[in-house]
Design a protein around this motif. Structure first.
Motif, mmCIF file in Angstrom:
data_model
loop_
_atom_site.group_PDB
_atom_site.id
_atom_site.type_symbol
_atom_site.label_atom_id
_atom_site.label_comp_id
_atom_site.label_asym_id
_atom_site.label_seq_id
_atom_site.Cartn_x
_atom_site.Cartn_y
_atom_site.Cartn_z
ATOM 1 N N THR A 1 13.415 8.093 -2.690
ATOM 2 C CA THR A 1 13.598 6.746 -3.208
ATOM 3 C C THR A 1 13.953 5.804 -2.070
ATOM 4 O OG1 THR A 1 14.344 7.598 -5.322
ATOM 5 C CG2 THR A 1 14.881 5.328 -4.820
ATOM 6 N N GLY A 2 13.093 4.835 -1.803
ATOM 7 C CA GLY A 2 13.378 3.836 -0.789
ATOM 8 C C GLY A 2 13.478 2.469 -1.427
ATOM 9 N N ARG A 3 12.599 1.550 -1.041
ATOM 10 C CA ARG A 3 12.592 0.218 -1.639
ATOM 11 C C ARG A 3 11.915 0.249 -2.999
ATOM 12 N NH1 ARG A 3 13.982 -3.162 2.497
ATOM 13 N NH2 ARG A 3 13.530 -2.419 4.603
ATOM 14 N N ARG A 4 12.244 -0.729 -3.811
ATOM 15 C CA ARG A 4 11.517 -0.954 -5.062
ATOM 16 C C ARG A 4 10.597 -2.145 -4.824
ATOM 17 N NH1 ARG A 4 15.310 -1.277 -10.101
ATOM 18 N NH2 ARG A 4 16.096 -3.088 -8.971
ATOM 19 N N LEU A 5 9.310 -1.922 -4.945
ATOM 20 C CA LEU A 5 8.315 -2.910 -4.548
ATOM 21 C C LEU A 5 7.301 -3.083 -5.669
ATOM 22 C CD1 LEU A 5 6.803 -3.083 -1.006
ATOM 23 C CD2 LEU A 5 5.328 -3.320 -2.986
ATOM 24 N N LEU A 6 7.159 -4.315 -6.125
ATOM 25 C CA LEU A 6 6.194 -4.649 -7.159
ATOM 26 C C LEU A 6 5.063 -5.481 -6.565
ATOM 27 C CD1 LEU A 6 8.347 -5.517 -10.303
ATOM 28 C CD2 LEU A 6 6.553 -3.797 -10.182
ATOM 29 N N LEU A 7 3.842 -5.151 -6.935
ATOM 30 C CA LEU A 7 2.675 -5.943 -6.549
ATOM 31 C C LEU A 7 2.188 -6.699 -7.774
ATOM 32 C CD1 LEU A 7 2.773 -3.755 -4.255
ATOM 33 C CD2 LEU A 7 0.277 -3.938 -4.170
ATOM 34 N N ALA A 8 2.129 -8.023 -7.670
ATOM 35 C CA ALA A 8 1.580 -8.857 -8.734
ATOM 36 C C ALA A 8 0.234 -9.390 -8.250
ATOM 37 C CB ALA A 8 2.533 -10.000 -9.077
ATOM 38 N N VAL A 9 -0.842 -8.986 -8.915
ATOM 39 C CA VAL A 9 -2.199 -9.311 -8.472
ATOM 40 C C VAL A 9 -2.866 -10.188 -9.516
ATOM 41 C CG1 VAL A 9 -4.448 -8.376 -7.840
ATOM 42 C CG2 VAL A 9 -2.356 -7.176 -7.161
ATOM 43 N N ASP A 10 -3.419 -11.279 -9.072
ATOM 44 C CA ASP A 10 -4.141 -12.224 -9.926
ATOM 45 C C ASP A 10 -5.500 -11.630 -10.301
ATOM 46 O OD1 ASP A 10 -5.337 -14.376 -11.141
ATOM 47 O OD2 ASP A 10 -4.946 -15.805 -9.521
ATOM 48 N N VAL A 11 -5.776 -11.555 -11.611
ATOM 49 C CA VAL A 11 -7.085 -11.079 -12.072
ATOM 50 C C VAL A 11 -7.751 -12.152 -12.936
ATOM 51 C CG1 VAL A 11 -6.555 -8.618 -11.932
ATOM 52 C CG2 VAL A 11 -5.971 -9.873 -14.010
ATOM 53 N N SER A 12 -7.440 -13.405 -12.662
ATOM 54 C CA SER A 12 -8.042 -14.503 -13.427
ATOM 55 C C SER A 12 -9.511 -14.658 -13.055
ATOM 56 C CB SER A 12 -7.276 -15.801 -13.171
ATOM 57 O OG SER A 12 -7.364 -16.164 -11.801
ATOM 58 N N GLY A 13 -10.190 -15.580 -13.730
ATOM 59 C CA GLY A 13 -11.626 -15.744 -13.545
ATOM 60 C C GLY A 13 -12.041 -16.093 -12.138
ATOM 61 N N SER A 14 -11.224 -16.854 -11.413
ATOM 62 C CA SER A 14 -11.609 -17.274 -10.070
ATOM 63 C C SER A 14 -11.646 -16.127 -9.071
ATOM 64 C CB SER A 14 -10.642 -18.354 -9.565
ATOM 65 O OG SER A 14 -9.305 -17.871 -9.596
ATOM 66 N N MET A 15 -11.035 -14.974 -9.414
ATOM 67 C CA MET A 15 -11.052 -13.827 -8.503
ATOM 68 C C MET A 15 -12.424 -13.172 -8.428
ATOM 69 S SD MET A 15 -8.119 -13.427 -6.985
ATOM 70 C CE MET A 15 -8.044 -11.706 -6.488
ATOM 71 N N SER A 16 -13.386 -13.662 -9.203
ATOM 72 C CA SER A 16 -14.756 -13.137 -9.129
ATOM 73 C C SER A 16 -15.567 -13.807 -8.026
ATOM 74 C CB SER A 16 -15.467 -13.331 -10.477
ATOM 75 O OG SER A 16 -15.584 -14.722 -10.784
ATOM 76 N N THR A 17 -15.001 -14.807 -7.350
ATOM 77 C CA THR A 17 -15.702 -15.517 -6.271
ATOM 78 C C THR A 17 -15.980 -14.563 -5.110
ATOM 79 O OG1 THR A 17 -14.531 -17.545 -6.891
ATOM 80 C CG2 THR A 17 -15.620 -17.511 -4.744
ATOM 81 N N GLN A 18 -17.162 -14.650 -4.555
ATOM 82 C CA GLN A 18 -17.572 -13.789 -3.439
ATOM 83 C C GLN A 18 -17.571 -14.600 -2.148
ATOM 84 O OE1 GLN A 18 -21.410 -12.357 -4.681
ATOM 85 N NE2 GLN A 18 -20.564 -10.975 -6.222
ATOM 86 N N ASP A 19 -16.401 -14.719 -1.532
ATOM 87 C CA ASP A 19 -16.324 -15.548 -0.332
ATOM 88 C C ASP A 19 -15.433 -14.934 0.751
ATOM 89 O OD1 ASP A 19 -13.870 -15.823 -1.528
ATOM 90 O OD2 ASP A 19 -13.811 -18.017 -1.448
ATOM 91 N N MET A 20 -15.058 -13.658 0.602
ATOM 92 C CA MET A 20 -14.151 -13.063 1.578
ATOM 93 C C MET A 20 -14.794 -11.938 2.378
ATOM 94 S SD MET A 20 -10.476 -12.974 -0.414
ATOM 95 C CE MET A 20 -9.633 -12.417 1.069
ATOM 96 N N ALA A 21 -15.786 -11.274 1.800
ATOM 97 C CA ALA A 21 -16.439 -10.164 2.507
ATOM 98 C C ALA A 21 -17.799 -9.899 1.899
ATOM 99 C CB ALA A 21 -15.566 -8.910 2.434
#
Length: 322
Positions: free
Chosen positions: A86-106
């Motif tokens: 047991t080390g840190r407690r770490l939460l990842l909050a990831v946006d899955v809204s409609g705009s995340m379908s944009t193809q502009d990063m890779a």
């Protein structure tokens, strides 16, 4: 692989031979009662020992060898496995809204697909930490509670789909859910100061009941440090300035500032990799990596065989006396 836990027990292997060749035979002591048949019993015992056949000797040697082999505690060592710590407690909050379908990063990959790949590598580096996953759009959902099973967290992240939590973006509610989950833990007091939320989004908060800045103030009070990541290409990179990012950088910066975290901007996959690498430096895993090798005790097998072989030896002796 095979492992011997107590190899020093092998020193007892020649013990019967030493007893037979170096110790004098037992002498009868003065008896308080006269037993006329004692001499007969003694002679029969001596005769039985001297009359041991070669087969019986081999049998007794085999039984003694098996007992010694069991006494050295043979073990089978499995492959090294990580020890849950047991080390840190770490939460990842990831946006899955409609705009995340944009193809502009890779290339032809959507923003979410890029995040799944890069954040997945980050998750696997957090050995020893408890990691959880929140997916948010119009509403936030706790996809994975805090756990040391990093493979499961990565799997649920890879299974995330655009729009599964709604097409809008509720940043404040996502922070509120993180606060609720961290405060509901049984060991929250012992981990205060080691609780971290990494919030990733590509837009501005346009849904939810809680304003993002108010949520950030509550997070600061709860001891939750928030790192915010804005993803997506710049607005001017779109066609005639359209199709770019509507990212609310000012709000993300304020959230990070209020909670003692930092804000990062990632316009492509390489930038995002550098962001998570930087977070690794700022929030190193609090638990050292430890491993153990599972051990399977093998001594019951030679011990059981010795027990089975002792039965005919005893029956043979009884039959000989009869």
């Amino acid at each position: 692989m095979m492992h011997i836990e107590w190899p020093w027990m092998l020193l007892f292997l020649p013990l019967p031979w030493l007893f037979r060749h170096w110790l004098p035979p037992a002498q009868p002591s003065g008896a308080a009662l006269f037993l006329p048949f004692a001499a007969t019993v003694s002679d029969a015992s001596t005769s039985a020992v001297r009359g041991l056949s070669r087969t019986r000797k081999v049998l007794f040697i085999l039984i003694w060898s098996l007992l010694i082999f069991a006494a050295v505690r043979p073990q089978w060592l499995g492959e090294p496995e990580p020890v849950p710590t047991t080390g840190r407690r770490l939460l990842l909050a990831v946006d899955v809204s409609g705009s995340m379908s944009t193809q502009d990063m890779a290339g032809d990959y959507t923003r979410l697909q890029v995040v799944q790949k890069v954040a997945g590598d980050f998750i696997h580096r957090r050995y020893g930490d408890q990691v959880g996953l929140i997916l948010f759009g119009t509403q936030p959902y706790l996809q994975t509670p805090l756990t040391t099973d990093l493979h499961t967290v990565d799997q649920f992240l890879n299974e995330a789909m655009i729009g599964m939590a709604g097409m809008q973006t509720a940043i404040g509610d996502a922070i509120g859910l993180a606060i609720k989950r961290l405060q509901s833990g049984t060991d929250k007091s012992s981990h205060k100061g080691d609780t971290v939320l990494i919030l990733l989004t590509d837009g501005s908060s346009n849904a939810g009941a809680m304003p993002p800045i108010e949520a950030a103030k509550l997070a600061a009070t709860a001891g939750l440090r928030i790192y915010t990541i804005g993803v997506g290409a710049d607005a001017q990179s779109g066609f005639f300035g359209m199709g770019g990012s509507d990212l609310d950088e000012d709000t993300l910066k304020q959230i990070a500032q209020v909670t003692g975290g930092e804000y990062f901007r990632a316009t492509d996959a390489t930038d995002l990799e550098k962001v998570y690498a930087r977070i690794d430096q700022l929030e190193p895993s609090a638990a050292p990596q430890q491993w153990y090798r599972p051990r399977t005790e093998l001594f019951p097998w030679p011990l059981g065989v010795a027990l089975l072989l002792s039965l005919p030896a005893v029956l043979w002796r009884v039959r000989k006396w009869n």
